[in-house]
Design a protein around this motif. Sequence first.
Motif, PDB file in Angstrom:
ATOM      1  N   THR A  15       0.909  -1.239   0.347  1.00 27.96           N
ATOM      2  CA  THR A  15       0.320  -0.112   0.235  1.00 27.96           C
ATOM      3  C   THR A  15       1.007   1.463   0.225  1.00 27.96           C
ATOM      4  N   ILE A  16       2.033   1.376   0.536  1.00 29.23           N
ATOM      5  CA  ILE A  16       2.370   2.197   0.330  1.00 29.23           C
ATOM      6  C   ILE A  16       3.616   2.351  -0.537  1.00 29.23           C
ATOM      7  N   LEU A  18       2.958   1.740  -3.647  1.00 23.36           N
ATOM      8  CA  LEU A  18       1.828   2.511  -4.892  1.00 23.36           C
ATOM      9  C   LEU A  18       1.686   3.458  -4.523  1.00 23.36           C
ATOM     10  N   ALA A  19       1.232   3.770  -2.989  1.00 25.41           N
ATOM     11  CA  ALA A  19       1.396   5.223  -2.430  1.00 25.41           C
ATOM     12  C   ALA A  19       2.598   6.510  -3.400  1.00 25.41           C
ATOM     13  N   LEU A  20       4.007   5.753  -2.598  1.00 29.60           N
ATOM     14  CA  LEU A  20       4.664   6.262  -2.750  1.00 29.60           C
ATOM     15  C   LEU A  20       5.046   6.984  -4.456  1.00 29.60           C
ATOM     16  N   ALA A  22       2.232   6.419  -6.824  1.00 23.17           N
ATOM     17  CA  ALA A  22       1.287   7.331  -7.223  1.00 23.17           C
ATOM     18  C   ALA A  22       1.990   8.930  -7.375  1.00 23.17           C
ATOM     19  N   ILE A  23       2.629   9.180  -5.478  1.00 22.92           N
ATOM     20  CA  ILE A  23       3.038  11.294  -6.200  1.00 22.92           C
ATOM     21  C   ILE A  23       4.232  10.546  -6.847  1.00 22.92           C
ATOM     22  N   TRP A  24       5.496   9.995  -7.199  1.00 23.26           N
ATOM     23  CA  TRP A  24       6.107  10.441  -7.752  1.00 23.26           C
ATOM     24  C   TRP A  24       5.751  10.799  -9.478  1.00 23.26           C
TER      25      TRP A  24
END
Length: 294
Positions: A15-16, A18-20, A22-24
């Motif tokens: 989860t973390i 995938l979130a990173l 997306a932010i990238w």
Amino acid sequence: MRPDTVKDRIVPVLTILLALIAIWYVAAVLMNASFQRDMDQRANQTPGTVEFVEKTLSQPKPLLPAPHQVAQNVFENTFLRKLSSNRSLVYHSWVTLSSTLLGFGFGTLLGIVIAVGIVHIKALERSLMPWIIASQTVPILAIAPMVIVVLGAVNITGLVPKALISTYLSFFPVTVGMVKGLRSPEVMFLDLMRTYNATAAQTFWKLRVPASVPFLFTSMKVAIAASLVGAIVGELPTGAVAGIGSKLLAGSYYSQTIDIWAALVAGSVLAASLVAIVGLVAKIVDRSMGGRPA
């Protein structure tokens, strides 16, 4: 390992991650947008939103490369290059790894020797420990060129200077961890050894050393990662032609940001692998000493 335990460990990490990612991607679009907008104006083009976003994520020399660009570069330079190629990340990683392991070995040995001396000689703790702590406050970027220049003046170049810089960073966590580990036995056990009329050497090998093993391997995980950082930093002031540090230098010289990020990914994977290997060895040693699996 139970299925629920696997789920509890993997799902949060994914989860973390995938979130990173997306932010990238969002950051890549925002940071590359101004340059792409300028190029479109010069070419008299007015792309739509989707096309504009695609262009920002496919620039040859982006300010911030997109994750898929970095992944493609890592794949090509890892699996599609000969191991002897100057563009192979495996080749550069091996060059950095050799100095990392040598420096880690020196640092671990030095840290253990210093820790044993501090535990058994009170004068060393009062005189040496403050200097050891103070040594870590000096930035490695300031020390690395000094080491390279001084050793180069006496014709010592190549692997040894980088290994010494790795040693400088890796001995400290080992020293601190071993000091704590050698002092970890409770007073009751030390009194028991005295009751058995054990010598100082017997107390050391049969009580203090076994008690210090978990502390040693924990500190070694920190030391191996620090040793890798030292090896990479040691390659920067030398103008090295091989190694992860040389890839970072070449990328900065020619504005090859994708190569820079690919080298950083290679260094991260190498560091994670080394820490995992130390952790595996720690489990094997713990089992051989009678420890039970968690």
